[in-house]
Write an enzyme that holds these catalytic residues in place. Structure first.
Site, PDB file in Angstrom:
ATOM      1  N   ASP A   1       0.799  -1.227   0.000  1.00 35.32           N
ATOM      2  CA  ASP A   1       0.000   0.000   0.000  1.00 35.32           C
ATOM      3  C   ASP A   1       0.835   1.283   0.000  1.00 35.32           C
ATOM      4  O   ASP A   1       1.777   1.419   0.785  1.00 35.32           O
ATOM      5  CB  ASP A   1      -0.891   0.061   1.244  1.00 35.32           C
TER       6      ASP A   1
ATOM      7  N   TYR B   1       1.421  -0.541  10.025  1.00 38.66           N
ATOM      8  CA  TYR B   1       0.487  -0.714   8.920  1.00 38.66           C
ATOM      9  C   TYR B   1       0.066   0.636   8.349  1.00 38.66           C
ATOM     10  O   TYR B   1       0.475   1.694   8.811  1.00 38.66           O
ATOM     11  CB  TYR B   1      -0.719  -1.524   9.379  1.00 38.66           C
TER      12      TYR B   1
ATOM     13  N   ASP C   1      -5.857   1.610   9.058  1.00 41.95           N
ATOM     14  CA  ASP C   1      -5.686   2.483   7.890  1.00 41.95           C
ATOM     15  C   ASP C   1      -6.304   3.865   8.090  1.00 41.95           C
ATOM     16  O   ASP C   1      -7.146   4.313   7.313  1.00 41.95           O
ATOM     17  CB  ASP C   1      -6.289   1.837   6.635  1.00 41.95           C
TER      18      ASP C   1
END
Length: 483
Positions: free
Chosen positions: A42, A101, A161
């Site tokens: 990502d 993350y 996220d």
């Protein structure tokens, strides 16, 4: 646990040890961002800060599998020449020891704030997640501040996220989540000062806004206003294929609607896929200093096939898309390549091609190329374009189809969608990637492919007589990315 300096030294050694054979890999890309070694996924924290573009990314520098993630870091002043910087975030704290993350970046009073999800697993592989903060005065050196939002009741640890933006006198954070009923949602939190966050609740998800069951997890949300419309990007996991739609393992798409920040409500229309290709996921946007809404996506997806990609033999895998400009025209989201890429163009070759029924036009191209095709009477019959004896693009009976060899190299696979008319194609080719902008960005198709490195032929064939214009530029990608 290793400290930052130990991690950075190990990463530098890993890059140097692999540099010689990575640089000779014929599938290494010319003008796309990719990892110097290991696995990239990502894009994170897209921001233009103090005039410089920053693209952070999920990175496992030590292997080509999804493991313990760092935040890699690229910078650019022009969106075409990029420099790899030292790692921005490392999994070296109790709240992110199994991975830093995905997340986002904002600027406030001259300081860059990175929001990300700290991933933690105990000895029984039970997951915990912490929405965490790091800050930087210069965009290079980051100080972790720790968790700022803990897991709220009613949600599993698949809660991650964070994308942050300012709304009048307060800050909002949208996150991807899975509720206790194992349904995907986009949820909201609010803060007056970027440090103290209050959980608000879901704004979209399964069972909301006339949606039925719509996946067991929503990842990588992004909410912004574009040309007077509020756009919510989400990546639902668990959607079943419906005809031509939802053919990938996980989907990336958007809703157009109306967000009420006072009531924390979002009303929206149908879900639309962002990209029709095989390899597109986790897109994120930013607003640049020109007021453009720019998007970059992961040119890959997590599935069983990714481990068949031949670049693994050179100890790297995956890449990011080129930056795209977003607009809304006639109620539809349009994507176009950033015009800065035109600076990579070499000498143009231009053709007016007249094809009789069954005729074919062929040309040798550079493996890094931009191709523009202006169709003038596609309604006359089928059009087929073959690229490097691997990719086959066809249009007939209002149906657009792209076919490629699977990464195993033996079987072929395809994606298709309905298209009322075909007026033009803009195709960006790199050594092992292709991005097709259809009808000025009305649809986009992204994929990786791994042809014979010596085969650089394109061939176009028509079923009935046709006249079209073709422009071709080699793209001077060499040296655009510095490791």
């Amino acid at each position: 646990m290793l400290h930052n300096m130990d991690f950075q030294e190990r990463i530098n050694e890993q890059i140097d040890e692999n540099r010689s054979f990575i640089e000779t890999d014929p599938y290494r890309l010319g003008y796309h961002l990719m990892p110097p070694v290991g696995l990239l996924n990502d894009p994170n924290g897209l921001i233009q800060f103090q005039g410089v573009f920053h693209v952070f990314f999920q990175w496992n520098p030590f292997e080509t599998k999804h493991g313990r993630k760092f935040w890699g870091h690229y910078t650019s002043e022009d969106l075409i020449h990029w420099t790899l910087e030292p790692v921005a975030l490392m999994p070296d704290s109790w709240y992110d020891k199994n991975g830093c993350y995905s997340g986002s970046a904002i600027e406030h009073e001259g300081t860059m704030y990175l929001f990300y999800t700290g991933n933690v697993k105990d000895e029984n592989d039970v997951r915990s997640s912490y929405q965490s903060l790091a800050i930087s005065e210069d965009g290079m050196n980051f100080e972790k501040k720790g968790p700022v939002l803990h897991l709220p009741e009613g949600y599993t640890p698949h809660f991650r996220d964070p994308k942050v933006w300012k709304e009048e006198d307060h800050w909002l954070m949208v996150l991807g989540a899975q509720n206790d009923q194992e349904q995907g949602e986009a949820v909201l939190a609010r803060s007056p000062n970027l440090m103290d966050w209050e959980f608000i609740g879901p704004i979209a998800g399964s069972g909301m806004n006339s949606l039925g069951d719509f996946g067991y997890m929503w990842e990588c949300p992004d909410l912004f206003q574009l040309d007077g419309t509020d756009v919510l990007i989400v990546c639902p996991q668990g959607l079943k294929a419906q005809g031509d739609d939802y053919q990938n393992l996980y989907q990336a798409g958007y809703f157009l609607g109306d967000f009420d920040p006072t009531e924390a409500e979002y009303t929206h229309g149908s879900f639309e896929e962002f990209d029709r290709g095989f390899d597109f996921y986790a897109p994120q946007t930013m607003l640049d200093e020109k007021g453009r809404r720019l998007l970059i996506g992961w040119m890959g997806i997590t599935d069983d096939a990714e481990q068949n990609q031949p670049t693994i033999d050179s100890n790297w895998i995956h890449a990011l898309t080129i930056p795209r400009v977003l607009e809304i025209k006639d109620g539809k989201l349009i994507q176009t390549a950033v015009p800065e890429l035109q600076k990579l163009r070499g000498r143009s070759a231009e053709y007016e091609v007249v094809l009789e029924a069954g005729d074919a036009f062929s040309e040798e191209i550079n493996a890094c190329s931009e191709i523009l095709i202006d169709f003038k009477n596609t309604a006359a019959g089928k059009v087929e374009l073959e690229i490097r004896n691997d990719i086959r693009i066809s249009y007939k009976d209002n149906r657009f189809v792209v076919e490629r060899y699977q990464f195993s190299g033996t079987e072929r696979e395809q994606r298709a969608f309905a298209l009322d008319q075909l007026t033009g194609l803009q195709i960006f080719l790199d050594h092992s990637s292709m991005e097709i902008f259809i009808n000025g960005g009305e649809e986009v198709f992204t994929c990786r492919y791994f042809p014979d490195p010596e085969d650089n032929t394109i061939a176009l064939q028509a079923e009935k007589k046709m006249t079209l214009d073709i422009h071709h530029w080699p793209l001077n990608g060499g040296g655009s990315i510095t490791f």
